[in-house]
Design a protein around this motif. Sequence first.
Motif, PDB file in Angstrom:
ATOM      1  N   TYR A  91      36.203  32.339  44.211  1.00 49.65           N
ATOM      2  CA  TYR A  91      37.285  32.192  45.179  1.00 49.65           C
ATOM      3  C   TYR A  91      37.886  30.788  45.139  1.00 49.65           C
ATOM      4  O   TYR A  91      39.102  30.611  45.269  1.00 49.65           O
ATOM      5  N   GLU A  92      37.043  29.790  44.919  1.00 45.77           N
ATOM      6  CA  GLU A  92      37.506  28.404  44.936  1.00 45.77           C
ATOM      7  C   GLU A  92      37.926  27.902  43.561  1.00 45.77           C
ATOM      8  O   GLU A  92      38.411  26.781  43.426  1.00 45.77           O
ATOM      9  N   SER A  93      37.779  28.725  42.534  1.00 48.43           N
ATOM     10  CA  SER A  93      38.061  28.290  41.172  1.00 48.43           C
ATOM     11  C   SER A  93      39.533  28.474  40.810  1.00 48.43           C
ATOM     12  O   SER A  93      40.228  29.338  41.343  1.00 48.43           O
ATOM     13  N   GLU A  94      39.986  27.671  39.862  1.00 49.25           N
ATOM     14  CA  GLU A  94      41.343  27.834  39.341  1.00 49.25           C
ATOM     15  C   GLU A  94      41.454  29.108  38.518  1.00 49.25           C
ATOM     16  O   GLU A  94      42.485  29.789  38.525  1.00 49.25           O
ATOM     17  N   ARG A  95      40.387  29.476  37.807  1.00 51.80           N
ATOM     18  CA  ARG A  95      40.396  30.678  36.983  1.00 51.80           C
ATOM     19  C   ARG A  95      40.048  31.901  37.839  1.00 51.80           C
ATOM     20  O   ARG A  95      39.003  31.949  38.468  1.00 51.80           O
ATOM     21  N   PRO A  96      40.904  32.924  37.869  1.00 48.83           N
ATOM     22  CA  PRO A  96      40.610  34.123  38.657  1.00 48.83           C
ATOM     23  C   PRO A  96      39.617  35.036  37.950  1.00 48.83           C
ATOM     24  O   PRO A  96      39.418  34.930  36.733  1.00 48.83           O
ATOM     25  N   GLU A  97      39.015  35.927  38.717  1.00 44.37           N
ATOM     26  CA  GLU A  97      38.195  36.987  38.145  1.00 44.37           C
ATOM     27  C   GLU A  97      39.122  38.121  37.703  1.00 44.37           C
ATOM     28  O   GLU A  97      39.883  38.662  38.506  1.00 44.37           O
ATOM     29  N   LEU A  98      39.050  38.500  36.443  1.00 44.53           N
ATOM     30  CA  LEU A  98      39.843  39.600  35.905  1.00 44.53           C
ATOM     31  C   LEU A  98      38.919  40.530  35.130  1.00 44.53           C
ATOM     32  O   LEU A  98      38.020  40.071  34.414  1.00 44.53           O
ATOM     33  N   PHE A  99      39.133  41.833  35.264  1.00 47.43           N
ATOM     34  CA  PHE A  99      38.301  42.777  34.541  1.00 47.43           C
ATOM     35  C   PHE A  99      39.095  44.048  34.260  1.00 47.43           C
ATOM     36  O   PHE A  99      40.042  44.388  34.987  1.00 47.43           O
ATOM     37  N   THR A 140      48.311  40.873  54.808  1.00 49.80           N
ATOM     38  CA  THR A 140      49.536  40.479  54.119  1.00 49.80           C
ATOM     39  C   THR A 140      49.194  39.870  52.771  1.00 49.80           C
ATOM     40  O   THR A 140      48.143  39.210  52.628  1.00 49.80           O
ATOM     41  N   THR A 141      50.045  40.104  51.800  1.00 48.88           N
ATOM     42  CA  THR A 141      49.805  39.536  50.473  1.00 48.88           C
ATOM     43  C   THR A 141      49.946  38.013  50.480  1.00 48.88           C
ATOM     44  O   THR A 141      49.571  37.356  49.503  1.00 48.88           O
ATOM     45  N   GLY A 142      50.454  37.470  51.572  1.00 47.99           N
ATOM     46  CA  GLY A 142      50.510  36.019  51.690  1.00 47.99           C
ATOM     47  C   GLY A 142      49.135  35.379  51.769  1.00 47.99           C
ATOM     48  O   GLY A 142      49.012  34.150  51.630  1.00 47.99           O
ATOM     49  N   GLU A 143      48.086  36.189  51.981  1.00 47.03           N
ATOM     50  CA  GLU A 143      46.719  35.677  52.046  1.00 47.03           C
ATOM     51  C   GLU A 143      46.076  35.524  50.675  1.00 47.03           C
ATOM     52  O   GLU A 143      44.943  35.048  50.563  1.00 47.03           O
ATOM     53  N   MET A 144      46.780  35.923  49.615  1.00 46.43           N
ATOM     54  CA  MET A 144      46.212  35.811  48.268  1.00 46.43           C
ATOM     55  C   MET A 144      46.041  34.347  47.869  1.00 46.43           C
ATOM     56  O   MET A 144      46.942  33.535  48.065  1.00 46.43           O
ATOM     57  N   VAL A 145      44.903  34.039  47.284  1.00 47.28           N
ATOM     58  CA  VAL A 145      44.649  32.669  46.854  1.00 47.28           C
ATOM     59  C   VAL A 145      45.310  32.372  45.515  1.00 47.28           C
ATOM     60  O   VAL A 145      45.560  31.213  45.172  1.00 47.28           O
ATOM     61  N   HIS A 146      45.607  33.407  44.710  1.00 42.70           N
ATOM     62  CA  HIS A 146      46.336  33.279  43.448  1.00 42.70           C
ATOM     63  C   HIS A 146      47.631  34.082  43.552  1.00 42.70           C
ATOM     64  O   HIS A 146      47.651  35.168  44.126  1.00 42.70           O
ATOM     65  N   SER A 147      48.701  33.561  42.982  1.00 45.51           N
ATOM     66  CA  SER A 147      49.960  34.298  42.968  1.00 45.51           C
ATOM     67  C   SER A 147      49.926  35.373  41.882  1.00 45.51           C
ATOM     68  O   SER A 147      49.093  35.337  40.961  1.00 45.51           O
ATOM     69  N   LEU A 171      45.970  45.185  39.127  1.00 45.97           N
ATOM     70  CA  LEU A 171      45.698  45.194  40.558  1.00 45.97           C
ATOM     71  C   LEU A 171      45.373  43.771  40.995  1.00 45.97           C
ATOM     72  O   LEU A 171      44.615  43.070  40.313  1.00 45.97           O
ATOM     73  N   THR A 172      45.932  43.342  42.121  1.00 51.25           N
ATOM     74  CA  THR A 172      45.884  41.916  42.462  1.00 51.25           C
ATOM     75  C   THR A 172      44.823  41.550  43.492  1.00 51.25           C
ATOM     76  O   THR A 172      44.812  40.430  43.994  1.00 51.25           O
TER      77      THR A 172
END
Length: 291
Positions: free
Chosen positions: A112-120, A228-235, A256-257
Amino acid sequence: MRYYHLSVEGSDGTHLVAETNDGEAYDLTSASEDLGSFTALARAANATEQTLDDVAAARIPDADSVDPGRLAAEADQPVRAEEVWASGVTYEISEQAREEESGKPEVYLDVYESERPELFLKATPSRTVGPNEPIGVRGDSTWDVPEPELAVVIHRGDVVGYTVGNDVSSRSIEGENPLYLPQAKVFERCCSIGPCVASPGTVGDPHELTLSMRIARNGDVVYEDETTTGEMVHSCEELVDYLGRHNVLPETAVLLTGTGLVPDDFTLQDGDEITIDVENVGELTNGTVTV
């Protein structure tokens, strides 16, 4: 505009139908056989350096009208994506829920705190269902939830639209060990998308959308909430950028985001009905079945 796949009497397969912002619907495939799918429309837009809506608008005068009332009831998957990918821990509530279910909470906090997102990789076409089809619940899992998400539609690396996604997940399997994530996420009927693809011009800012979910059981609402999607930590742009790094994507893919709604003290059962609504995009409804 919004784009649907719809069966048409007397033809094989589905046709591509455009719904204008004033609620009229038109069969684009009747105007041009070259516009037989959403991917074909995206391909035409890319080749002519136009938007999806520009290409569709040019064909509407020659297209057959469609009863708009058919769209919600009869829509098929709006895009046949060769790959559906997903993002994890992009909302704070999702990170907190994963910490609660896992014996290794620091793993999720770090993501959650990382610059790199989790993607799978979430699903292949055979594992993906459309609107009004049942999603799957693993028979070897004891805690299963739907995860409502804004989904980005990608064509040749570019964002060309948005749809609604359901990242069905086994929290008991992932909670046992984070390395079990593929089994918690990838199985028969593990993903639903639909009912349409909304163009960027129709959606507006994807980070200012209300997202809600309602679950009904035997006719009674057992869960209802919104975020709301405004809560996303990554755009969305960041997620798509990372997905494409050193990774050759198919011509059309869906991403999926992540989810900001995680039901507590709840597990899916056969016959439940899940309705997910994303503002400016659409409403996706699915039943459930054990797989």
